[in-house]
Design a protein around this motif. Sequence first.
Motif, PDB file in Angstrom:
ATOM      1  N   SER A  49     -22.799  60.701  88.329  1.00  0.00           N
ATOM      2  CA  SER A  49     -21.357  60.505  88.552  1.00  0.00           C
ATOM      3  C   SER A  49     -20.639  61.841  88.461  1.00  0.00           C
ATOM      4  N   PRO A  50     -19.619  62.039  89.291  1.00  0.00           N
ATOM      5  CA  PRO A  50     -18.834  63.275  89.174  1.00  0.00           C
ATOM      6  C   PRO A  50     -17.947  63.311  87.935  1.00  0.00           C
ATOM      7  N   VAL A  51     -17.830  62.168  87.256  1.00  0.00           N
ATOM      8  CA  VAL A  51     -17.065  62.149  86.002  1.00  0.00           C
ATOM      9  C   VAL A  51     -17.996  62.672  84.913  1.00  0.00           C
ATOM     10  N   THR A  52     -18.073  63.983  84.853  1.00  0.00           N
ATOM     11  CA  THR A  52     -19.038  64.689  84.010  1.00  0.00           C
ATOM     12  C   THR A  52     -18.398  65.126  82.692  1.00  0.00           C
ATOM     13  N   PRO A  53     -19.203  65.622  81.754  1.00  0.00           N
ATOM     14  CA  PRO A  53     -18.631  66.121  80.496  1.00  0.00           C
ATOM     15  C   PRO A  53     -17.560  67.199  80.690  1.00  0.00           C
ATOM     16  N   LYS A  54     -17.731  68.089  81.666  1.00  0.00           N
ATOM     17  CA  LYS A  54     -16.722  69.131  81.881  1.00  0.00           C
ATOM     18  C   LYS A  54     -15.399  68.516  82.339  1.00  0.00           C
ATOM     19  N   LEU A  55     -15.458  67.541  83.239  1.00  0.00           N
ATOM     20  CA  LEU A  55     -14.234  66.859  83.646  1.00  0.00           C
ATOM     21  C   LEU A  55     -13.635  66.106  82.467  1.00  0.00           C
ATOM     22  N   GLY A  56     -14.479  65.473  81.671  1.00  0.00           N
ATOM     23  CA  GLY A  56     -13.979  64.779  80.487  1.00  0.00           C
ATOM     24  C   GLY A  56     -13.294  65.707  79.513  1.00  0.00           C
ATOM     25  N   SER A  57     -13.816  66.923  79.366  1.00  0.00           N
ATOM     26  CA  SER A  57     -13.206  67.910  78.465  1.00  0.00           C
ATOM     27  C   SER A  57     -11.807  68.292  78.933  1.00  0.00           C
ATOM     28  N   VAL A  58     -11.667  68.478  80.255  1.00  0.00           N
ATOM     29  CA  VAL A  58     -10.363  68.839  80.805  1.00  0.00           C
ATOM     30  C   VAL A  58      -9.362  67.705  80.596  1.00  0.00           C
ATOM     31  N   LEU A  59      -9.785  66.474  80.907  1.00  0.00           N
ATOM     32  CA  LEU A  59      -8.874  65.332  80.783  1.00  0.00           C
ATOM     33  C   LEU A  59      -8.550  65.024  79.325  1.00  0.00           C
ATOM     34  N   GLY A  60      -9.436  65.395  78.411  1.00  0.00           N
ATOM     35  CA  GLY A  60      -9.185  65.163  76.993  1.00  0.00           C
ATOM     36  C   GLY A  60      -8.369  66.252  76.321  1.00  0.00           C
ATOM     37  N   PHE A  61      -8.151  67.342  77.040  1.00  0.00           N
ATOM     38  CA  PHE A  61      -7.393  68.472  76.473  1.00  0.00           C
ATOM     39  C   PHE A  61      -5.912  68.134  76.351  1.00  0.00           C
ATOM     40  N   THR A  62      -5.305  68.534  75.256  1.00  0.00           N
ATOM     41  CA  THR A  62      -3.845  68.516  75.126  1.00  0.00           C
ATOM     42  C   THR A  62      -3.392  69.865  74.600  1.00  0.00           C
ATOM     43  N   ALA A  63      -2.184  70.267  74.991  1.00  0.00           N
ATOM     44  CA  ALA A  63      -1.660  71.578  74.606  1.00  0.00           C
ATOM     45  C   ALA A  63      -0.902  71.544  73.286  1.00  0.00           C
ATOM     46  N   GLY A  64      -0.756  70.362  72.695  1.00  0.00           N
ATOM     47  CA  GLY A  64       0.017  70.232  71.468  1.00  0.00           C
ATOM     48  C   GLY A  64       0.651  68.856  71.406  1.00  0.00           C
ATOM     49  N   PRO A  65       1.919  68.769  70.999  1.00  0.00           N
ATOM     50  CA  PRO A  65       2.581  67.465  70.933  1.00  0.00           C
ATOM     51  C   PRO A  65       2.643  66.821  72.316  1.00  0.00           C
ATOM     52  N   THR A  66       2.480  65.510  72.371  1.00  0.00           N
ATOM     53  CA  THR A  66       2.408  64.810  73.648  1.00  0.00           C
ATOM     54  C   THR A  66       3.596  63.889  73.891  1.00  0.00           C
ATOM     55  N   LYS A  67       4.574  63.920  72.993  1.00  0.00           N
ATOM     56  CA  LYS A  67       5.778  63.129  73.212  1.00  0.00           C
ATOM     57  C   LYS A  67       6.949  63.770  72.484  1.00  0.00           C
ATOM     58  N   ASN A  68       8.148  63.342  72.841  1.00  0.00           N
ATOM     59  CA  ASN A  68       9.363  63.901  72.261  1.00  0.00           C
ATOM     60  C   ASN A  68       9.524  63.471  70.809  1.00  0.00           C
ATOM     61  N   ASP A  69      10.360  64.190  70.085  1.00  0.00           N
ATOM     62  CA  ASP A  69      10.581  63.889  68.671  1.00  0.00           C
ATOM     63  C   ASP A  69      11.540  62.718  68.457  1.00  0.00           C
ATOM     64  N   ALA A  70      12.157  62.222  69.517  1.00  0.00           N
ATOM     65  CA  ALA A  70      13.064  61.076  69.416  1.00  0.00           C
ATOM     66  C   ALA A  70      12.848  60.184  70.632  1.00  0.00           C
ATOM     67  N   PRO A  71      12.937  58.871  70.469  1.00  0.00           N
ATOM     68  CA  PRO A  71      12.734  57.986  71.629  1.00  0.00           C
ATOM     69  C   PRO A  71      13.855  58.139  72.646  1.00  0.00           C
ATOM     70  N   PHE A  72      13.491  58.045  73.925  1.00  0.00           N
ATOM     71  CA  PHE A  72      14.493  58.148  74.982  1.00  0.00           C
ATOM     72  C   PHE A  72      15.251  56.832  75.109  1.00  0.00           C
ATOM     73  N   ARG A  73      16.473  56.937  75.619  1.00  0.00           N
ATOM     74  CA  ARG A  73      17.284  55.745  75.841  1.00  0.00           C
ATOM     75  C   ARG A  73      16.854  55.060  77.137  1.00  0.00           C
ATOM     76  N   THR A  74      17.134  53.790  77.239  1.00  0.00           N
ATOM     77  CA  THR A  74      16.729  53.018  78.416  1.00  0.00           C
ATOM     78  C   THR A  74      17.745  53.112  79.545  1.00  0.00           C
ATOM     79  N   GLY A  75      18.926  53.660  79.278  1.00  0.00           N
ATOM     80  CA  GLY A  75      19.950  53.791  80.303  1.00  0.00           C
ATOM     81  C   GLY A  75      20.426  55.227  80.433  1.00  0.00           C
ATOM     82  N   PHE A  76      21.101  55.500  81.542  1.00  0.00           N
ATOM     83  CA  PHE A  76      21.628  56.831  81.835  1.00  0.00           C
ATOM     84  C   PHE A  76      22.520  57.314  80.684  1.00  0.00           C
ATOM     85  N   PRO A  77      22.371  58.585  80.253  1.00  0.00           N
ATOM     86  CA  PRO A  77      21.553  59.673  80.823  1.00  0.00           C
ATOM     87  C   PRO A  77      20.139  59.764  80.261  1.00  0.00           C
TER      88      PRO A  77
END
Length: 586
Positions: free
Chosen positions: A541-569
Amino acid sequence: MNRIGLPLRRWLQCFLFFVSLSVVNYGFASSHREAPLISNDPLADNTDVYAFRSPDDPNTITIIANYIPFESPEGGPNYYTFGSNIRYEIHIKNKANTSGDDITYRFTFSSTNEDPSTFFNIRLGKQNLKTTYICEKSTDGGRTFRTIIMNGIVPPANIGPRSIENGTVGLGTSYDALAQQAIGSAMSGEKIFCGPVDDPFFVDLAGAFDAGNFRPEGNTTNAPIDGLNRFNVHTIAIKVPINLLQKDGKSVAQASNILDPDFVIGVWASASRRQIQTIYPDGIAYDGGYVQVSRLGMPLVNEAIIPSGMKDRWNATTPYNGDDLQFAKYFTNPELALYMDDTQFGGAVPSLNALRIQSKSLGSFDFRNGKAGLAGLKGNSALAGTALSEAAFGGVLLPDAKSPRAVDILPIFYTGVPNLAPYQLASGKNGNPLATGKPFINNFLPTLGDMLRLNMAVPPTPRNDPKFSSLGLVGAAVLGLTDPMYAGNKDLQFIPNMDGFPNGRRLEDDVTTIELQAVGGVVLAAVGLWYDDFTPGVTASPVTPKLGSVLGFTAGPTKNDAPFRTGFPYMASPWRGFDYPAKARF
């Protein structure tokens, strides 16, 4: 103010300030202090630009331009607000054959002191530095403007309970009520909000700029730190009906399909100041024409692609008339790629070990800096009918044998990506990356300049969809290659997160991780130019360990420190200064 007999020293101040702005037509950098000159002018500093289908109102597009980085919520008594001598603009392209903006929104702000006898910002129902704005709109390339909002309201800083909620000493209302009252309706059909909000960007700044010392999410021994945690910014947010942005005035219901090329727009934002500032004993005067001092389209360009010696020059230009081509080499051979290549400096940045660029994809193709990439195919009949043919865009995408990332990184930033081979998912290609595959992106607007490009015909992914991903279009590619609902065929169908970065930018998108994965070759892999540990006919399969490593990488925090509102803005309310514990930042 006496302006006669200006002392020589003051005249020199004026002259040198003018020269610093006008020699070689300099502008200044944008986005969280990435360039030397704009770091001294925070009121004019772009921090981020977003553009996305409004999740609760899908017949509209929300465009957000944020300014003034690192606003500490308790920073009184002169709290941050928009500058009164700055021209803030949001620029929109919807035609590739015009030379400048097709739509421009211009904002100018003014402030007044309702009670100059006090040092408090708010007292007894009156507000100092009370800010209002005028919004003007141009649809003829900036030749003429018409006012669409006059005396727009900018909410005050979220100071604390006595200043805001208290009915005797303060304004006697909730902060949310003040924010809602500030949402204006333009006579041309837009909704507009200007004011302070929580900074929606999330990134481990300390780790990133410690020579690439990224701290991935989930690291228990050295946890990532959101460098923008509990900081505010000032936002200009516009919710625009799609028919006002589409080049022929069409509604989204008139799109031919979800990747209709006629529904692509490019968005960027800027700030401009007058050329001359003169300092007098009793004030400051501004004269001369406006000069762009900040610009921002795609995120992190000046931060992580443009080198230090060119950061100020980058912002001197607009993304029109080929001016950005002088910077193209930083995209076709990005510096970050050197730290994902063990023959260069890969070993020097251990935090990027999960990212290793293809050096022998399909046994042949080397995409490391300075290598040939796909250039060896130039002129080959196998390219006929693809975006890489000379009859299409081969001159840009395969310029020479030493610019390997002209085929993927450059179009992401400079042209958008067309719905043509090879830029389709590997599903259905039967091992040939140049074959027609499964469509998943078409935000092609070939202006050869940096903009945030969005195909407005792509439906929004519900934020509560279990398949919603902060990896944006990378998340869509993963589903398109692995999920039985989408994989195994070449049909055009909506895949969750096709509306995510780099097809526009949603507030939730983890753009730092996405861009590092892209430099690491994830887009090449998605279209069938797999990682080095895949051997055709041998590897199951082309879904190899190297591809898995890339997809599993994160640069740090993955979400904001406060939840976003459901309406504008949509962005969270600004942090309140009275409640702000400095230690919470860490």
